[in-house]
Design an enzyme around this catalytic site. Structure first.
Site, PDB file in Angstrom:
ATOM      1  N   GLY A 187       1.157  -1.244   0.152  1.00 40.06           N
ATOM      2  CA  GLY A 187       0.218  -0.153  -0.450  1.00 40.06           C
ATOM      3  C   GLY A 187       0.722   1.303   0.068  1.00 40.06           C
ATOM      4  O   GLY A 187       1.759   1.133  -0.837  1.00 40.06           O
ATOM      5  N   VAL A 191       0.438   4.785   5.278  1.00 46.17           N
ATOM      6  CA  VAL A 191      -0.088   3.149   6.414  1.00 46.17           C
ATOM      7  C   VAL A 191       1.093   2.634   6.260  1.00 46.17           C
ATOM      8  O   VAL A 191       0.571   1.804   7.361  1.00 46.17           O
ATOM      9  CB  VAL A 191      -1.483   2.753   5.344  1.00 46.17           C
ATOM     10  CG1 VAL A 191      -2.383   1.541   5.903  1.00 46.17           C
ATOM     11  CG2 VAL A 191      -2.836   3.985   4.869  1.00 46.17           C
ATOM     12  N   GLU A 209       5.447  -3.344   0.980  1.00 44.55           N
ATOM     13  CA  GLU A 209       5.832  -3.345  -0.487  1.00 44.55           C
ATOM     14  C   GLU A 209       5.677  -2.060  -1.737  1.00 44.55           C
ATOM     15  O   GLU A 209       3.587  -1.478  -1.003  1.00 44.55           O
ATOM     16  CB  GLU A 209       5.205  -4.452  -1.220  1.00 44.55           C
ATOM     17  CG  GLU A 209       5.887  -5.834  -1.126  1.00 44.55           C
ATOM     18  CD  GLU A 209       6.968  -5.332  -2.063  1.00 44.55           C
ATOM     19  OE1 GLU A 209       7.474  -4.874  -2.763  1.00 44.55           O
ATOM     20  OE2 GLU A 209       8.118  -6.315  -1.415  1.00 44.55           O
ATOM     21  N   CYS A 243       1.879   0.116  -9.034  1.00 43.52           N
ATOM     22  CA  CYS A 243       2.625   0.451  -8.198  1.00 43.52           C
ATOM     23  C   CYS A 243       3.677   0.999  -9.373  1.00 43.52           C
ATOM     24  O   CYS A 243       4.700   1.748  -8.780  1.00 43.52           O
ATOM     25  CB  CYS A 243       2.595  -0.092  -6.827  1.00 43.52           C
ATOM     26  SG  CYS A 243       3.705  -1.503  -7.442  1.00 43.52           S
TER      27      CYS A 243
HETATM   28  P1  NAD Z   1      -5.614   0.895   0.190  1.00 42.24           P
HETATM   29  O1  NAD Z   1      -6.013   2.332  -0.012  1.00 42.24           O
HETATM   30  O2  NAD Z   1      -6.620   0.061  -0.243  1.00 42.24           O
HETATM   31  O3  NAD Z   1      -4.831   0.697   1.862  1.00 42.24           O
HETATM   32  C1  NAD Z   1      -3.929  -0.563   1.153  1.00 42.24           C
HETATM   33  C2  NAD Z   1      -4.733  -1.686   2.820  1.00 42.24           C
HETATM   34  O4  NAD Z   1      -4.605  -0.414   4.024  1.00 42.24           O
HETATM   35  C3  NAD Z   1      -6.380  -2.429   3.026  1.00 42.24           C
HETATM   36  O5  NAD Z   1      -5.759  -3.005   2.900  1.00 42.24           O
HETATM   37  C4  NAD Z   1      -6.915  -0.816   4.104  1.00 42.24           C
HETATM   38  O6  NAD Z   1      -7.926  -1.519   4.514  1.00 42.24           O
HETATM   39  C5  NAD Z   1      -5.113  -0.949   4.633  1.00 42.24           C
HETATM   40  N1  NAD Z   1      -5.562   0.336   5.133  1.00 42.24           N
HETATM   41  C6  NAD Z   1      -5.619   1.569   4.428  1.00 42.24           C
HETATM   42  N2  NAD Z   1      -5.832   2.318   5.760  1.00 42.24           N
HETATM   43  C7  NAD Z   1      -5.406   2.298   6.740  1.00 42.24           C
HETATM   44  C8  NAD Z   1      -5.206   2.500   7.957  1.00 42.24           C
HETATM   45  N3  NAD Z   1      -5.245   3.928   8.574  1.00 42.24           N
HETATM   46  N4  NAD Z   1      -4.647   1.560   9.555  1.00 42.24           N
HETATM   47  C9  NAD Z   1      -5.100   0.763   9.479  1.00 42.24           C
HETATM   48  N5  NAD Z   1      -5.362  -0.272   7.527  1.00 42.24           N
HETATM   49  C10 NAD Z   1      -5.014   0.074   6.935  1.00 42.24           C
HETATM   50  O7  NAD Z   1      -4.553   1.086  -0.755  1.00 42.24           O
HETATM   51  P2  NAD Z   1      -3.415   2.247  -0.969  1.00 42.24           P
HETATM   52  O8  NAD Z   1      -2.504   2.154   0.224  1.00 42.24           O
HETATM   53  O9  NAD Z   1      -4.227   2.822  -1.634  1.00 42.24           O
HETATM   54  O10 NAD Z   1      -2.701   1.277  -2.529  1.00 42.24           O
HETATM   55  C11 NAD Z   1      -2.179   1.977  -3.746  1.00 42.24           C
HETATM   56  C12 NAD Z   1      -0.511   2.305  -2.390  1.00 42.24           C
HETATM   57  O11 NAD Z   1      -0.011   1.210  -3.150  1.00 42.24           O
HETATM   58  C13 NAD Z   1       0.022   2.896  -4.056  1.00 42.24           C
HETATM   59  O12 NAD Z   1       0.900   3.462  -3.291  1.00 42.24           O
HETATM   60  C14 NAD Z   1       0.655   2.067  -5.160  1.00 42.24           C
HETATM   61  O13 NAD Z   1       1.582   2.124  -5.705  1.00 42.24           O
HETATM   62  C15 NAD Z   1       0.949   0.610  -3.672  1.00 42.24           C
HETATM   63  N6  NAD Z   1       1.160  -0.440  -4.040  1.00 42.24           N
HETATM   64  C16 NAD Z   1       2.803  -1.066  -4.039  1.00 42.24           C
HETATM   65  C17 NAD Z   1       2.740  -1.876  -4.741  1.00 42.24           C
HETATM   66  C18 NAD Z   1       3.981  -3.046  -4.390  1.00 42.24           C
HETATM   67  O14 NAD Z   1       4.198  -3.980  -4.600  1.00 42.24           O
HETATM   68  N7  NAD Z   1       4.681  -2.409  -4.137  1.00 42.24           N
HETATM   69  C19 NAD Z   1       1.682  -2.747  -5.361  1.00 42.24           C
HETATM   70  C20 NAD Z   1       0.179  -2.276  -5.350  1.00 42.24           C
HETATM   71  C21 NAD Z   1       0.007  -1.304  -5.164  1.00 42.24           C
END
Ligand code: NAD
Length: 453
Positions: A187, A191, A209, A243
């Site tokens: 994510g 977070v 990641e 990502c």
């Molecule tokens: P998201 O908002 O779905 O969050 C990811 C997870 O974190 C979810 O399961 C969510 O429930 C949990 N979450 C969110 N807020 C939280 C909190 N305050 N406390 C606890 N848990 C919490 O996804 P996102 O963060 O918007 O994902 C997008 C990001 O992920 C981008 O920055 C992208 O680059 C990155 N990403 C990285 C990869 C990798 O493999 N490196 C792959 C995909 C996405």
């Protein structure tokens, strides 16, 4: 709700030792493969509902990739689980030092919404292959995929071994109070800090990641037409919500017009004159992210070279290319959407300095035929990974680790690197009762004769 019981049930099961034998692990990987194969349509349909991404794309980008990863593990796991025998020292010449491959225990996987199927399954493969139990927390933003996993996973796995927990921030916050043996979070960096702080309370190791602003450097000696085609593919795949997607381009003023024209040509070729009607063009995940991107579009001072319009009711933003300054609002955070800013630079050194001055991205891309320039990019910038003369493709190589560095993440997985991430490498020294005379010098009382030995 406290998740203590759930975690304790898994821990109790883990301690029975049932998950350890390699045959058990292989059976579970085959079961996971069966789950994917029997439900590939349902999974692709759920992604369509969440992201309006066509089934065929999900099949290639998520389902095919995960099945490939399972097959790769099945081919190699027998070797990976074997204890590794290591070199001996003089005092252990009669002994047997080995590294045992111990599963860690109960693993938590917290997933994002952009590739909602594979971001659950790709970390699950190494976690199970390494002999752990798994609790999965899908993203609540990809609600259809989350519901599909919650409904179908219990048909294949007992919750004491694999379980899906759905919910938003309150549920995740509760879950994070529990003690896990490893957490893999995919994510965003804000977070990730919450995850790491929660893990720190139990000294739980984490793999993070994350994302970042992945730069693309295009040099004048590159094949500009092919470069544009590859950049356009990687940028607008999944509507820019990848990502590893190219976040922005650094190019000199001479090459820029040719590059922009070629990008415009390929956007038309990929998605037709009416992008909105193209089945190959996905949508923004929700209104919050739509508003974030269109908010930046309102603030930008860059010239619009392509796209720029939007439709909130349809969560549609077309491929958009902007000619911007380094100070543009789009140049602060990861864009994670279909907007591609282009920055004009005077020299290759300026591009490298700009990248090195920023946070370390998840990937960096360079298009050039000049090996010396490739070397300079590798030496003078830091990023999770690099693809030369293409974008995204390094993630497809099983034998390369996948992960970020600095703000783009810590730790890595995929292939053997994933197996190692979820394995504790336990140092074991086997000794017998012979050769005691060789040990005499370590026993008290010490004297000069012993010290001289
Ligand atoms: P998201 O908002 O779905 O969050 C990811 C997870 O974190 C979810 O399961 C969510 O429930 C949990 N979450 C969110 N807020 C939280 C909190 N305050 N406390 C606890 N848990 C919490 O996804 P996102 O963060 O918007 O994902 C997008 C990001 O992920 C981008 O920055 C992208 O680059 C990155 N990403 C990285 C990869 C990798 O493999 N490196 C792959 C995909 C996405």
């Amino acid at each position: 709700m406290a998740f203590t019981e759930l975690v304790e049930t898994q821990r109790k099961y883990f301690r029975t030792g049932e998950t350890k034998p390699v045959d058990f692990r292989k059976k579970q990987l085959l079961k996971l493969k069966k789950f994917i194969e029997e439900n590939r349509e349902a999974l692709a349909e759920a992604v369509w509902k969440d992201l309006r991404r066509r089934h065929e794309s999900t099949e290639i980008l998520e389902i095919g990739m995960t099945i490939g990863e399972i097959d790769y593990f099945l081919k190699n796991i027998d070797d990976w689980v074997k204890p590794t025998h290591v070199e001996k020292t003089f005092t252990t010449a009669l002994d047997k030092p080995v590294i045992e491959k111990d599963p860690k225990g109960v693993v938590l996987i917290v997933s994002p919404w952009n590739y909602p199927v594979s971001m659950i399954l790709l970390p699950m493969v190494p976690a199970l292959a390494a002999g752990n139990t798994v609790i999965v927390k899908p993203s609540e933003l990809s609600a259809n995929v989350a519901a599909t996993f919650e409904k179908l996973i219990p048909k294949y796995f007992d919750p004491k071994y694999v379980v899906v927990v759905n919910g938003g921030i309150p549920e995740t916050t509760d879950l994070l109070k529990e003690r896990f043996d490893h957490i893999l979070y995919t994510g965003c960096p804000p977070v990730a800090k919450i995850i790491m702080a929660a893990a720190a309370k139990h000294l739980t190791p984490v793999t993070l990641e994350l994302g970042g602003k992945c730069p693309v450097v295009v040099e004048d000696d590159a094949d500009i037409d092919i470069s544009a085609r590859r950049i356009a593919w990687g940028k607008w795949l999944n509507c820019g919500q990848t990502c590893l997607a190219p976040d922005y381009i650094l190019v000199n003023g001479t090459v820029k017009p040719k590059l922009v024209a070629a990008i415009q040509k390929y956007v038309r070729e990929f998605y037709g004159e009416d992008v909105k009607a193209s089945k190959d063009y996905a949508r923004i995940i929700n209104q919050r992210h739509f508003d974030r991107i269109t908010g930046l579009l309102e603030k930008t001072e860059g010239a619009v070279l392509l796209g720029g319009e939007s439709d909130r009711t349809d969560l549609y933003i077309p491929p958009t290319v902007l000619d911007v300054e380094k100070s543009d609002p789009f140049m602060h955070d990861e864009i994670f959407g279909p907007v591609l800013p282009i920055i004009t630079v005077k020299s290759f050194s300026e591009s490298l300095e700009y990248i090195a001055d920023g946070e370390k991205p998840l990937a960096a891309y360079i298009f050039t035929r000049n090996e010396a320039k490739v070397k300079r990019l590798l030496n003078e910038t830091s990023s999770g990974g690099v693809t030369v003369n293409d974008v995204l493709m390094h993630i497809t190589v099983d034998t390369l680790p996948f992960g970020g560095v600095g703000v783009s993440g810590m730790g890595r997985y995929r292939g053997k690197f994933g197996f190692d991430t979820f394995t504790h490498e336990k140092s074991v020294l086997h000794r017998g009762f012979f050769g005691e005379s060789l040990q005499a010098s370590r026993y008290p009382p010490l004297n000069q004769q012993k010290l001289d030995q």
